[in-house]
Write an enzyme that holds these catalytic residues in place. Structure first.
Site, mmCIF file in Angstrom:
data_model
loop_
_atom_site.group_PDB
_atom_site.id
_atom_site.type_symbol
_atom_site.label_atom_id
_atom_site.label_comp_id
_atom_site.label_asym_id
_atom_site.label_seq_id
_atom_site.Cartn_x
_atom_site.Cartn_y
_atom_site.Cartn_z
ATOM 1 N N TYR A 160 0.810 -1.218 0.000
ATOM 2 C CA TYR A 160 0.000 0.000 0.000
ATOM 3 C C TYR A 160 0.846 1.273 0.000
ATOM 4 O O TYR A 160 0.297 2.372 -0.014
ATOM 5 C CB TYR A 160 -0.892 0.037 1.244
ATOM 6 C CG TYR A 160 -2.223 -0.636 1.057
ATOM 7 C CD1 TYR A 160 -2.333 -1.750 0.244
ATOM 8 C CD2 TYR A 160 -3.356 -0.164 1.688
ATOM 9 C CE1 TYR A 160 -3.549 -2.384 0.081
ATOM 10 C CE2 TYR A 160 -4.575 -0.784 1.524
ATOM 11 C CZ TYR A 160 -4.665 -1.890 0.717
ATOM 12 O OH TYR A 160 -5.870 -2.508 0.559
ATOM 13 N N LYS A 227 1.744 -13.495 6.965
ATOM 14 C CA LYS A 227 1.845 -14.545 5.953
ATOM 15 C C LYS A 227 3.341 -14.876 5.799
ATOM 16 O O LYS A 227 3.895 -14.951 4.699
ATOM 17 C CB LYS A 227 1.224 -14.008 4.648
ATOM 18 C CG LYS A 227 0.933 -15.024 3.603
ATOM 19 C CD LYS A 227 -0.188 -15.972 3.953
ATOM 20 C CE LYS A 227 -0.215 -17.095 2.923
ATOM 21 N NZ LYS A 227 -1.004 -18.249 3.309
ATOM 22 N N ASP A 278 -4.265 -16.563 6.431
ATOM 23 C CA ASP A 278 -5.438 -17.280 5.914
ATOM 24 C C ASP A 278 -6.142 -18.054 7.022
ATOM 25 O O ASP A 278 -7.377 -18.085 7.095
ATOM 26 C CB ASP A 278 -5.082 -18.185 4.727
ATOM 27 C CG ASP A 278 -3.770 -18.905 4.909
ATOM 28 O OD1 ASP A 278 -2.800 -18.248 5.312
ATOM 29 O OD2 ASP A 278 -3.704 -20.111 4.653
ATOM 30 N N ASP A 302 -6.424 -4.317 6.180
ATOM 31 C CA ASP A 302 -7.551 -3.797 5.422
ATOM 32 C C ASP A 302 -8.619 -4.882 5.285
ATOM 33 O O ASP A 302 -9.809 -4.673 5.555
ATOM 34 C CB ASP A 302 -7.040 -3.359 4.033
ATOM 35 C CG ASP A 302 -8.009 -2.435 3.331
ATOM 36 O OD1 ASP A 302 -9.027 -2.078 3.939
ATOM 37 O OD2 ASP A 302 -7.751 -2.071 2.174
#
Ligand code: NAP
Length: 416
Positions: A160, A227, A278, A302
């Site tokens: 971002y 992650k 996840d 987000d």
């Protein structure tokens, strides 16, 4: 006192100071607000009424906010020919705490988004979004009441950060040649490229803020969502750096899940754990009561904050704040919903709850709690705006202003 050209500084208010990282809040603090575009004026009017009434009722006139309008967005453009002013940044920096409605993203003109600009210029590095359930709101899960989490999303880095090149950009061609020549990395000719910076500095300051928040607000655990199994040097290091801060700077208040071996968390300690991103999306659905504060990178943050808000049926009611070491800007998380502008129709909940976060931030918990209780009571009685009404059976649909007035009326039930 600073001098401002377009804003009128209230002469009966005082400035909030920061001393050794702690806010010193006077009884009549000056707090700047940006009304916002589209539905902004409708929801701001409702929010101001609820905040002022709660403060009045909680402190009997001893405390009170001195509001000061500052400008950004369409109103600013119409008034000054600029979308945002230097003095808007200066005022927020100087007065330390501010609140804003949603802003239109100007089309063209070199500004990507006024919200992103505000975050970058003021280095508001933490996006904090609490998510909890309000009884009576229709939710898509069986036990929405088990959700009571706060997301700490890193606001300045990750994919971002805006470091990206169009596939046809000449600079990208040079980067591709460099990658091929120096590292034998071959990217497709028609590939665009974005970079994902994650730094020790930005990660550690966010974790520091999350732990201090957990201590101040008596939260039970902090989960680092990442992650890192795939992106080892960005997401993986994010987790490591978060753990380092906890271990090196807060060892007296934290305990790590890995060290507990299934034993109970000792009384008064904050549990630190981590989950792969996840898996985290499953966990918030199937074991929501096991999670409290979630700290994560920009993109993950987000996604997870919207997923959580949807889980409690309150996407239109989710509050938010963007915070640096000195400055805090509270904001509605939805947009300007232009088709409803000026109709006194939409739900002011997101901005009101952002105002509640603001009251908590300045330590006015009595007023904040009064609003929580009165709002819950109002929603429970099914006296709600159209968006909540369509998720409930037998609701009375009311206007923005009527909803706000009812919340104020209901406060009297909870006065001590
Ligand atoms: P939006 O303004 O959030 O509206 C999308 C839909 O969400 C609305 O049509 C409405 O749904 C619902 N909604 C939003 N706020 C609501 C409220 N207070 N009460 C009830 N329902 C509400 O998103 P958008 O249409 O994509 O964006 C419009 C403009 O806002 C754009 O210029 C965008 O850049 C800007 N924006 C600003 C911010 C910000 O300032 N933080 C954030 C996002 C977008 P229904 O039609 O189903 O009733």
């Amino acid at each position: 006192m600073i001098e401002l050209k377009y804003s009128q500084i209230p002469n009966d208010g005082e400035v909030i100071e920061v001393e050794n990282g702690e806010l010193k809040v006077p009884d009549k603090p000056i707090i700047p607000f940006i009304e916002g575009d589209g539905i902004g004026p409708d929801i701001w009017r409702a929010t101001k009424l609820v905040l002022d009434s709660a403060v009045e009722k909680a402190y009997g006139g001893k405390k009170g906010i001195k509001w000061m309008e500052i400008f950004a967005g369409e109103k600013c453009y119409n008034k000054t020919g600029e979308w945002i002013l230097d003095e808007t940044f200066e005022a927020i920096r100087y007065f330390k705490v501010a609140i804003k409605g949603p802003l239109t993203t100007p089309v063209g003109g070199g500004i990507r988004s006024l919200n992103v600009t505000l975050r970058q210029v003021l280095d508001l590095y933490a996006c904090i979004r609490p998510v909890r359930y309000f009884e009576g709101v229709g939710a898509p899960v069986k036990h929405p009441e088990k959700v009571n989490m706060v997301v700490f999303r890193e606001n300045t880095e990750d994919v971002y950060a805006g470091i990206e090149w169009d596939k046809d950009d000449e600079d990208l061609k040079k980067i591709k040649e460099f990658l091929k020549k120096e590292f034998n990395i071959e990217l497709r000719e028609d590939a665009s490229l974005g970079l994902k910076p994650i730094s020790e500095f930005a990660t550690k300051r966010l974790m520091r803020m999350a732990i201090k928040y957990a201590i101040k607000n008596k939260r039970r655990s902090i989960t680092v969502m990442h992650k890192g199994n795939i992106m080892k040097y960005t997401e993986g290091y994010f987790k490591n750096w978060c753990y380092e801060v906890a271990r090196d700077e807060f060892s007296d208040v934290v305990v790590f899940e890995e060290d507990l071996n299934g034993a109970e968390v000792p009384e008064g300690k904050i549990l630190i754990k981590n989950r792969i991103a996840d898996a985290m999306f499953q966990q918030i659905l199937i074991r929501p009561d096991e999670y409290d504060i979630i700290i994560t990178t920009n993109l993950n943050g987000d996604y997870i904050s919207d997923a959580l808000a949807a889980q409690v049926g309150g996407l239109g009611m989710a509050p938010g704040s963007n915070i640096s070491d000195e400055v805090a800007l509270f904001e509605a998380t939805h947009g300007t919903a232009p088709k409803y502008a000026g109709q006194d129709k939409v739900n002011p909940g997101s901005l009101i709850l952002s105002g509640v976060m603001m009251l908590e931030h300045i330590g006015w918990y009595e007023a904040a709690n009064l609003i929580y209780k009165a709002m819950e009571d109002t929603i429970k009685s099914k006296y709600v705006t159209y968006d909540l009404a369509r998720q409930m059976e037998g609701a009375t649909t009311v206007k923005t202003s009527e909803f706000a007035k009812k919340i104020v009326e209901n406060m009297d039930k909870f006065l001590e």
